[in-house]
Design an enzyme around this catalytic site. Structure first.
Site, PDB file in Angstrom:
ATOM      1  CG  ASN A 181      21.535  -7.110 -32.364  1.00 29.36           C
ATOM      2  OD1 ASN A 181      22.385  -6.728 -32.630  1.00 29.36           O
ATOM      3  ND2 ASN A 181      20.265  -7.341 -33.150  1.00 29.36           N
ATOM      4  CD1 TRP A 182      25.108  -4.291 -27.319  1.00 29.24           C
ATOM      5  CD2 TRP A 182      27.454  -3.631 -28.066  1.00 29.24           C
ATOM      6  NE1 TRP A 182      26.055  -4.295 -26.318  1.00 29.24           N
ATOM      7  CE2 TRP A 182      27.311  -3.965 -26.305  1.00 29.24           C
ATOM      8  CE3 TRP A 182      28.622  -3.314 -28.371  1.00 29.24           C
ATOM      9  CZ2 TRP A 182      28.470  -4.037 -25.687  1.00 29.24           C
ATOM     10  CZ3 TRP A 182      29.809  -3.213 -27.592  1.00 29.24           C
ATOM     11  CH2 TRP A 182      29.428  -3.614 -26.121  1.00 29.24           C
ATOM     12  CE  LYS A 183      18.658  -3.856 -33.226  1.00 31.39           C
ATOM     13  NZ  LYS A 183      17.371  -3.470 -33.822  1.00 31.39           N
ATOM     14  CG  HIS A 208      18.131  -9.022 -36.637  1.00 30.06           C
ATOM     15  ND1 HIS A 208      17.515  -7.855 -37.190  1.00 30.06           N
ATOM     16  CD2 HIS A 208      18.158  -8.899 -35.166  1.00 30.06           C
ATOM     17  CE1 HIS A 208      17.030  -7.117 -36.132  1.00 30.06           C
ATOM     18  NE2 HIS A 208      17.382  -7.624 -34.952  1.00 30.06           N
ATOM     19  CD  GLU A 253      17.544  -4.196 -37.208  1.00 31.51           C
ATOM     20  OE1 GLU A 253      18.623  -4.303 -36.909  1.00 31.51           O
ATOM     21  OE2 GLU A 253      16.571  -3.843 -36.410  1.00 31.51           O
ATOM     22  CD  GLU A 298      15.109 -10.529 -32.369  1.00 30.73           C
ATOM     23  OE1 GLU A 298      15.194  -9.687 -31.381  1.00 30.73           O
ATOM     24  OE2 GLU A 298      15.552 -10.171 -33.540  1.00 30.73           O
ATOM     25  N   GLY A 349      17.515  -5.335 -28.218  1.00 28.86           N
ATOM     26  CA  GLY A 349      18.436  -4.561 -29.035  1.00 28.86           C
ATOM     27  C   GLY A 349      18.666  -3.140 -28.255  1.00 28.86           C
ATOM     28  N   GLY A 350      17.650  -1.838 -28.165  1.00 27.44           N
ATOM     29  CA  GLY A 350      18.218  -0.624 -27.727  1.00 27.44           C
ATOM     30  C   GLY A 350      18.451  -0.846 -26.188  1.00 27.44           C
TER      31      GLY A 350
HETATM   32  C1  PEP Z   1      16.282  -6.688 -31.946  1.00 23.48           C
HETATM   33  O1  PEP Z   1      17.012  -5.922 -33.020  1.00 23.48           O
HETATM   34  O2  PEP Z   1      16.989  -7.772 -32.081  1.00 23.48           O
HETATM   35  C2  PEP Z   1      15.602  -6.236 -30.871  1.00 23.48           C
HETATM   36  C3  PEP Z   1      15.124  -7.040 -30.017  1.00 23.48           C
HETATM   37  O3  PEP Z   1      15.633  -4.831 -30.636  1.00 23.48           O
HETATM   38  P1  PEP Z   1      14.782  -3.799 -29.883  1.00 23.48           P
HETATM   39  O4  PEP Z   1      15.178  -4.649 -28.445  1.00 23.48           O
HETATM   40  O5  PEP Z   1      15.481  -2.667 -29.854  1.00 23.48           O
HETATM   41  O6  PEP Z   1      13.354  -3.950 -30.334  1.00 23.48           O
END
Ligand code: PEP
Length: 249
Positions: free
Chosen positions: A9-11, A94, A96, A166, A233-234
């Site tokens: 997930n590049w956001k 998600h 966010e 998540e 994500g990151g």
């Molecule tokens: C996400 O936003 O779906 C996620 C899992 O982020 P991160 O891996 O950065 O916690």
């Protein structure tokens, strides 16, 4: 057997040229290795078409879609537009989007239905806040997120849905759920699908873990029976880190 999936997930990161470089780098790594894991890249709308054309080593996912089919909805992106880019998936619900765009389970029903009727698969995110876990309500919260947005679907439609558990307190915080916490919730999620659909549907359902998953903890989390992959994500913004996570299975 359940499909193993690693989805990035590049956001809202990477401009088109940076995203193209990242996808190319990843394509090269995946071409020189072999894996039975399905790899999905959740990229910004502006990158879908380009990234989808780079490689057949990964599929591409949008990170949201409109709840409307078409028309006078300035700034919105429809499921048919997403499909026309070559994308195969849409990430929905998600945390966010739930937090910053007030998306609720009723909005998500419309989005889920549009995706499935337009032949896009859904990666449906659920997960509790820290306060909800601390007060012991985490199972109830996750159950209602799933029941309210997905349990109107047929068994055939559920076969085109992937669940991403998540915990909100683990997203982007560096704090990961323990593998035991992930396993406990994944087994619970599978059990609520069993109660609703019988045994076959949940046995085929891929349930991903998301929340600060990185090369150093991926193997431990993925070793658990009910963890079928990750939403990353990151660590998906770096081709080496992301490929190490893919290879952690
Ligand atoms: C996400 O936003 O779906 C996620 C899992 O982020 P991160 O891996 O950065 O916690």
């Amino acid at each position: 057997m359940r499909k193993k999936i690693i989805a990035g997930n590049w956001k809202m990161n990477k401009n088109l040229s940076e995203g193209t470089d990242l996808a190319n780098e990843l394509s090269e790594i995946l071409t020189s290795s072999s894996t039975d894991v399905e790899v999905i890249l959740g990229v910004p709308f502006t990158h879908l078409d380009k990234v989808a054309s780079i490689s057949d080593k990964f599929s591409v996912s949008a990170q949201n879609c409109s709840a409307q089919e078409s028309g006078a909805y300035t700034g919105e992106i429809s499921t048919k537009m997403i499909l026309s880019t070559g994308a195969k998936y849409v990430i929905l619900g998600h945390s966010e989007r739930r937090a910053y765009h007030q998306e609720n389970n009723a909005d998500l029903v419309k989005k889920v239905d549009l995706c499935l009727s337009d032949n896009l698969k859904v990666i449906y995110c659920c997960g509790e806040l820290l306060s909800e876990r601390d007060s012991g309500n985490h199972f109830e919260i996750v159950k209602s997120q799933i029941e309210e947005a997905l349990f109107h679907l047929s068994a055939e439609q559920i076969s085109r849905v992937v669940i991403a558990y998540e915990p909100v307190w683990a997203i982007g915080t560096g704090v990961t759920a323990s593998s035991a916490q992930a396993q406990e919730m994944h087994a619970y999620i599978r059990s609520i699908f069993t109660d609703k659909y019988g045994v076959d549907v949940p046995q085929a359902l891929s349930i991903l873990y998301g929340g600060s998953c990185k090369p150093s903890n991926a193997q431990e989390i993925f070793s658990k029976e009910d963890v079928d992959g990750g939403l990353i994500g990151g660590a998906s913004l770096n081709a080496n880190d992301f490929s190490q996570i893919i290879n952690a299975f």
